[in-house]
Scaffold this motif. Structure first.
Motif, PDB file in Angstrom:
ATOM      1  N   HIS A 136       0.864  -1.174   0.000  1.00  0.00           N
ATOM      2  CA  HIS A 136       0.000   0.000   0.000  1.00  0.00           C
ATOM      3  C   HIS A 136       0.905   1.229   0.000  1.00  0.00           C
ATOM      4  O   HIS A 136       1.906   1.257   0.719  1.00  0.00           O
ATOM      5  CB  HIS A 136      -0.885  -0.020   1.247  1.00  0.00           C
ATOM      6  N   PRO A 137       0.584   2.270  -0.793  1.00  0.00           N
ATOM      7  CA  PRO A 137       1.457   3.450  -0.808  1.00  0.00           C
ATOM      8  C   PRO A 137       1.467   4.168   0.539  1.00  0.00           C
ATOM      9  O   PRO A 137       0.466   4.181   1.253  1.00  0.00           O
ATOM     10  CB  PRO A 137       0.858   4.331  -1.906  1.00  0.00           C
ATOM     11  N   ARG A 138       2.592   4.747   0.873  1.00  0.00           N
ATOM     12  CA  ARG A 138       2.693   5.532   2.104  1.00  0.00           C
ATOM     13  C   ARG A 138       1.843   6.788   1.969  1.00  0.00           C
ATOM     14  O   ARG A 138       1.720   7.336   0.870  1.00  0.00           O
ATOM     15  CB  ARG A 138       4.146   5.922   2.351  1.00  0.00           C
ATOM     16  N   PRO A 139       1.283   7.277   3.069  1.00  0.00           N
ATOM     17  CA  PRO A 139       0.495   8.510   2.998  1.00  0.00           C
ATOM     18  C   PRO A 139       1.345   9.664   2.444  1.00  0.00           C
ATOM     19  O   PRO A 139       2.473   9.869   2.859  1.00  0.00           O
ATOM     20  CB  PRO A 139       0.109   8.783   4.449  1.00  0.00           C
ATOM     21  N   GLY A 140       0.810  10.360   1.472  1.00  0.00           N
ATOM     22  CA  GLY A 140       1.507  11.484   0.869  1.00  0.00           C
ATOM     23  C   GLY A 140       2.472  11.109  -0.232  1.00  0.00           C
ATOM     24  O   GLY A 140       2.997  11.975  -0.925  1.00  0.00           O
ATOM     25  N   ALA A 141       2.723   9.817  -0.424  1.00  0.00           N
ATOM     26  CA  ALA A 141       3.645   9.379  -1.480  1.00  0.00           C
ATOM     27  C   ALA A 141       2.893   9.302  -2.804  1.00  0.00           C
ATOM     28  O   ALA A 141       1.755   8.849  -2.848  1.00  0.00           O
ATOM     29  CB  ALA A 141       4.245   8.019  -1.138  1.00  0.00           C
ATOM     30  N   PRO A 142       3.511   9.731  -3.898  1.00  0.00           N
ATOM     31  CA  PRO A 142       2.834   9.673  -5.194  1.00  0.00           C
ATOM     32  C   PRO A 142       2.757   8.240  -5.716  1.00  0.00           C
ATOM     33  O   PRO A 142       3.634   7.425  -5.447  1.00  0.00           O
ATOM     34  CB  PRO A 142       3.734  10.525  -6.099  1.00  0.00           C
ATOM     35  N   GLY A 143       1.690   7.941  -6.477  1.00  0.00           N
ATOM     36  CA  GLY A 143       1.567   6.626  -7.128  1.00  0.00           C
ATOM     37  C   GLY A 143       1.443   5.489  -6.148  1.00  0.00           C
ATOM     38  O   GLY A 143       0.674   5.531  -5.221  1.00  0.00           O
ATOM     39  N   GLY A 144       2.227   4.481  -6.344  1.00  0.00           N
ATOM     40  CA  GLY A 144       2.207   3.305  -5.491  1.00  0.00           C
ATOM     41  C   GLY A 144       3.414   2.453  -5.793  1.00  0.00           C
ATOM     42  O   GLY A 144       4.367   2.896  -6.418  1.00  0.00           O
TER      43      GLY A 144
END
Length: 74
Positions: free
Chosen positions: A18-26
């Motif tokens: 799962h992408p980190r909060p605030g990180a773009p994309g995945g």
């Protein structure tokens, strides 16, 4: 998703972080998981035993019936 996987000749699905909060994309990479066994519980949940078979790189992503789907390469 689980029902569709189990109906296929080779029951498997891909898993990505799962992408980190605030990180773009995945995630750009994931792991293909082969379904070994499934136990359906009376409350609608399932216990799914899987085996990691190989890593993949995501080439394209989209959504189908609310699920993330994509084209991948080994």
């Amino acid at each position: 998703m689980l029902r569709r996987c189990l109906e296929s000749p080779n029951p498997c699905f891909g898993m990505i972080m799962h992408p980190r909060p605030g990180a773009p994309g995945g995630s750009e990479f994931g792991t293909m998981l082969e379904i070994r066994s499934v136990q359906m519980l009376p409350d609608g949940r399932s216990i799914v035993e899987t085996w990691g078979t190989y890593r993949f790189r995501i080439m394209e992503r989209s959504t189908l019936d609310g699920y993330m789907v994509g084209r991948v390469e080994r």
